[in-house]
Design a protein around this motif. Sequence first.
Motif, PDB file in Angstrom:
ATOM      1  N   GLU A 220     -26.351  22.030  17.250  1.00 47.31           N
ATOM      2  CA  GLU A 220     -27.269  22.761  16.376  1.00 47.31           C
ATOM      3  C   GLU A 220     -26.958  22.564  14.902  1.00 47.31           C
ATOM      4  O   GLU A 220     -27.627  23.153  14.051  1.00 47.31           O
ATOM      5  CB  GLU A 220     -27.228  24.257  16.717  1.00 47.31           C
ATOM      6  CG  GLU A 220     -27.632  24.597  18.139  1.00 47.31           C
ATOM      7  CD  GLU A 220     -29.059  24.175  18.438  1.00 47.31           C
ATOM      8  OE1 GLU A 220     -29.890  24.166  17.497  1.00 47.31           O
ATOM      9  OE2 GLU A 220     -29.350  23.852  19.603  1.00 47.31           O
ATOM     10  N   LYS A 221     -25.970  21.753  14.578  1.00 49.75           N
ATOM     11  CA  LYS A 221     -25.569  21.582  13.179  1.00 49.75           C
ATOM     12  C   LYS A 221     -26.410  20.506  12.505  1.00 49.75           C
ATOM     13  O   LYS A 221     -27.073  19.694  13.146  1.00 49.75           O
ATOM     14  CB  LYS A 221     -24.085  21.249  13.100  1.00 49.75           C
ATOM     15  CG  LYS A 221     -23.196  22.414  13.544  1.00 49.75           C
ATOM     16  CD  LYS A 221     -21.728  22.109  13.376  1.00 49.75           C
ATOM     17  CE  LYS A 221     -20.875  23.310  13.781  1.00 49.75           C
ATOM     18  NZ  LYS A 221     -19.415  23.040  13.638  1.00 49.75           N
ATOM     19  N   ASP A 222     -26.325  20.504  11.174  1.00 47.69           N
ATOM     20  CA  ASP A 222     -27.206  19.633  10.381  1.00 47.69           C
ATOM     21  C   ASP A 222     -26.934  18.153  10.618  1.00 47.69           C
ATOM     22  O   ASP A 222     -27.867  17.338  10.638  1.00 47.69           O
ATOM     23  CB  ASP A 222     -27.045  19.953   8.885  1.00 47.69           C
ATOM     24  CG  ASP A 222     -27.575  21.337   8.541  1.00 47.69           C
ATOM     25  OD1 ASP A 222     -28.436  21.836   9.291  1.00 47.69           O
ATOM     26  OD2 ASP A 222     -27.130  21.914   7.527  1.00 47.69           O
ATOM     27  N   TYR A 223     -25.671  17.774  10.794  1.00 49.45           N
ATOM     28  CA  TYR A 223     -25.373  16.349  10.946  1.00 49.45           C
ATOM     29  C   TYR A 223     -25.980  15.789  12.237  1.00 49.45           C
ATOM     30  O   TYR A 223     -26.295  14.589  12.320  1.00 49.45           O
ATOM     31  CB  TYR A 223     -23.865  16.101  10.896  1.00 49.45           C
ATOM     32  CG  TYR A 223     -23.107  16.517  12.134  1.00 49.45           C
ATOM     33  CD1 TYR A 223     -22.943  15.638  13.202  1.00 49.45           C
ATOM     34  CD2 TYR A 223     -22.559  17.786  12.246  1.00 49.45           C
ATOM     35  CE1 TYR A 223     -22.251  15.994  14.341  1.00 49.45           C
ATOM     36  CE2 TYR A 223     -21.864  18.167  13.378  1.00 49.45           C
ATOM     37  CZ  TYR A 223     -21.705  17.272  14.420  1.00 49.45           C
ATOM     38  OH  TYR A 223     -21.022  17.648  15.546  1.00 49.45           O
ATOM     39  N   ALA A 227     -28.611  12.705  12.541  1.00 46.00           N
ATOM     40  CA  ALA A 227     -28.414  11.578  13.452  1.00 46.00           C
ATOM     41  C   ALA A 227     -29.663  11.339  14.297  1.00 46.00           C
ATOM     42  O   ALA A 227     -30.058  10.180  14.531  1.00 46.00           O
ATOM     43  CB  ALA A 227     -27.210  11.848  14.352  1.00 46.00           C
ATOM     44  N   ARG A 228     -30.295  12.425  14.747  1.00 44.02           N
ATOM     45  CA  ARG A 228     -31.537  12.259  15.524  1.00 44.02           C
ATOM     46  C   ARG A 228     -32.638  11.670  14.653  1.00 44.02           C
ATOM     47  O   ARG A 228     -33.441  10.850  15.113  1.00 44.02           O
ATOM     48  CB  ARG A 228     -31.986  13.613  16.081  1.00 44.02           C
ATOM     49  CG  ARG A 228     -31.063  14.200  17.151  1.00 44.02           C
ATOM     50  CD  ARG A 228     -31.767  15.319  17.888  1.00 44.02           C
ATOM     51  NE  ARG A 228     -30.893  16.003  18.813  1.00 44.02           N
ATOM     52  CZ  ARG A 228     -30.366  17.218  18.586  1.00 44.02           C
ATOM     53  NH1 ARG A 228     -30.648  17.860  17.455  1.00 44.02           N
ATOM     54  NH2 ARG A 228     -29.582  17.777  19.483  1.00 44.02           N
ATOM     55  N   ALA A 229     -32.702  12.093  13.376  1.00 49.91           N
ATOM     56  CA  ALA A 229     -33.746  11.594  12.470  1.00 49.91           C
ATOM     57  C   ALA A 229     -33.586  10.106  12.191  1.00 49.91           C
ATOM     58  O   ALA A 229     -34.566   9.405  11.901  1.00 49.91           O
ATOM     59  CB  ALA A 229     -33.705  12.371  11.153  1.00 49.91           C
ATOM     60  N   LYS A 230     -32.348   9.599  12.310  1.00 48.15           N
ATOM     61  CA  LYS A 230     -32.110   8.172  12.113  1.00 48.15           C
ATOM     62  C   LYS A 230     -32.492   7.347  13.335  1.00 48.15           C
ATOM     63  O   LYS A 230     -32.383   6.115  13.300  1.00 48.15           O
ATOM     64  CB  LYS A 230     -30.640   7.933  11.776  1.00 48.15           C
ATOM     65  CG  LYS A 230     -30.237   8.462  10.399  1.00 48.15           C
ATOM     66  CD  LYS A 230     -28.773   8.167  10.114  1.00 48.15           C
ATOM     67  CE  LYS A 230     -28.381   8.649   8.726  1.00 48.15           C
ATOM     68  NZ  LYS A 230     -26.947   8.365   8.430  1.00 48.15           N
ATOM     69  N   ARG A 240     -21.157   9.896  20.162  1.00 47.61           N
ATOM     70  CA  ARG A 240     -20.676   9.399  18.879  1.00 47.61           C
ATOM     71  C   ARG A 240     -20.353  10.507  17.885  1.00 47.61           C
ATOM     72  O   ARG A 240     -19.458  10.351  17.052  1.00 47.61           O
ATOM     73  CB  ARG A 240     -21.726   8.463  18.258  1.00 47.61           C
ATOM     74  CG  ARG A 240     -21.873   7.122  18.952  1.00 47.61           C
ATOM     75  CD  ARG A 240     -22.816   6.235  18.154  1.00 47.61           C
ATOM     76  NE  ARG A 240     -23.059   4.953  18.830  1.00 47.61           N
ATOM     77  CZ  ARG A 240     -23.850   4.003  18.336  1.00 47.61           C
ATOM     78  NH1 ARG A 240     -24.463   4.185  17.180  1.00 47.61           N
ATOM     79  NH2 ARG A 240     -24.027   2.879  19.013  1.00 47.61           N
ATOM     80  N   HIS A 241     -21.098  11.603  17.963  1.00 47.59           N
ATOM     81  CA  HIS A 241     -20.961  12.625  16.931  1.00 47.59           C
ATOM     82  C   HIS A 241     -20.459  13.965  17.482  1.00 47.59           C
ATOM     83  O   HIS A 241     -19.469  14.506  17.000  1.00 47.59           O
ATOM     84  CB  HIS A 241     -22.306  12.825  16.212  1.00 47.59           C
ATOM     85  CG  HIS A 241     -22.793  11.597  15.509  1.00 47.59           C
ATOM     86  ND1 HIS A 241     -22.307  11.186  14.296  1.00 47.59           N
ATOM     87  CD2 HIS A 241     -23.722  10.670  15.876  1.00 47.59           C
ATOM     88  CE1 HIS A 241     -22.917  10.067  13.911  1.00 47.59           C
ATOM     89  NE2 HIS A 241     -23.787   9.736  14.870  1.00 47.59           N
ATOM     90  N   VAL A 242     -21.151  14.483  18.482  1.00 50.19           N
ATOM     91  CA  VAL A 242     -20.806  15.814  18.991  1.00 50.19           C
ATOM     92  C   VAL A 242     -19.406  15.824  19.590  1.00 50.19           C
ATOM     93  O   VAL A 242     -18.580  16.690  19.271  1.00 50.19           O
ATOM     94  CB  VAL A 242     -21.852  16.280  20.029  1.00 50.19           C
ATOM     95  CG1 VAL A 242     -21.410  17.589  20.675  1.00 50.19           C
ATOM     96  CG2 VAL A 242     -23.207  16.449  19.364  1.00 50.19           C
ATOM     97  N   LEU A 243     -19.123  14.867  20.457  1.00 52.74           N
ATOM     98  CA  LEU A 243     -17.805  14.820  21.099  1.00 52.74           C
ATOM     99  C   LEU A 243     -16.701  14.625  20.075  1.00 52.74           C
ATOM    100  O   LEU A 243     -15.634  15.252  20.160  1.00 52.74           O
ATOM    101  CB  LEU A 243     -17.783  13.691  22.136  1.00 52.74           C
ATOM    102  CG  LEU A 243     -16.485  13.538  22.931  1.00 52.74           C
ATOM    103  CD1 LEU A 243     -16.173  14.807  23.711  1.00 52.74           C
ATOM    104  CD2 LEU A 243     -16.584  12.351  23.890  1.00 52.74           C
TER     105      LEU A 243
END
Length: 325
Positions: A220-223, A227-230, A240-243
């Motif tokens: 639920e965080k901005d980053y 990442a989804r918008a990219k 890649r990001h959450v974990l």
Amino acid sequence: MIQYIIRRVAYAIPLLLAVNILTFVLFFVVNSPDDMARMQLGQKHVTEQAINNWKHQHGYDLPLLWNAEQSGLEKLRQTIFYQKSIGLFLFDFGISDSGRNIGHDISERMWPSLALALPSLIVGLLVNITVALMMVLFRNSYLELGTIVLCVILMSISSLFYIIGGQFFIGKILKLVPISGYDSGFSAIKFLILPIIISVISGLGAGARWYRTLFLEEVEKDYVRTARAKGLSEVQVLFRHVLKNAMIPILTGVVVVLPLLFMGSLIMESFFSIPGLGSYTIDAINRQDFAIVRSMVFLGSVLYILGLLMTDISYTWVDPRVRLS
């Protein structure tokens, strides 16, 4: 980095000293050597001579902290605290009440404990994280709901049920693996399969739900939205990001447990007759071998403090900002 480690080690020294003193008070002040002798002799009417003989044989007939009958440094050395507690700082555990070398027993029994605990930790961690990521990937679906219900059911069942049920069904009915026992070398694998499976299944409910909570906070965080918008897929976002950003709380649970793996599992080793440190401690309690119990209590405290120190150091690798705190 070096200064940070030195500070953390400096914090651990007085804590370890306090644990040693508390252990000494519990074993020799609250529970006096006379009480230890009566429990060890196991007689209703124990003579004073028998008590004195037992204390003399095990070195418990000395003064606790100060020997006024001696001179010089011997006033401190010829005491129970110096002979029974100071050596623990050097990992000199001495001789058990049954006459065995405690340090030698620990060095032998730590390997069966590690052989059981390390695979259980690694496999359990991978399974828990995988199930948690799956629930987050399919969140708000029937698959997530069913997995949560299954986790709650697994959490609600006692670990003894898994042990007894696994021994009966897999070991006795299916006869896939031995019910209990242990062997050296690679022959020990067949004895470790069942307890490892039971350890993973019994910890799956609580572990998967805890990691799911961590991952849900991250998605639920901005980053993650960036990442989804990219154009990254949900699987790429999770791995890649959450974990990666959830590694600090994961390290908290893993690194603290690592040193305690040497202590073994009291229940698992006892039920499966694995000659590790867990069964070693249980046997010492049953025999009322106070020297072994005292040594294991102190060793467990040292390993727990070491785990906290390793956790602080590992934080600096994941998040360098911690070094400034």
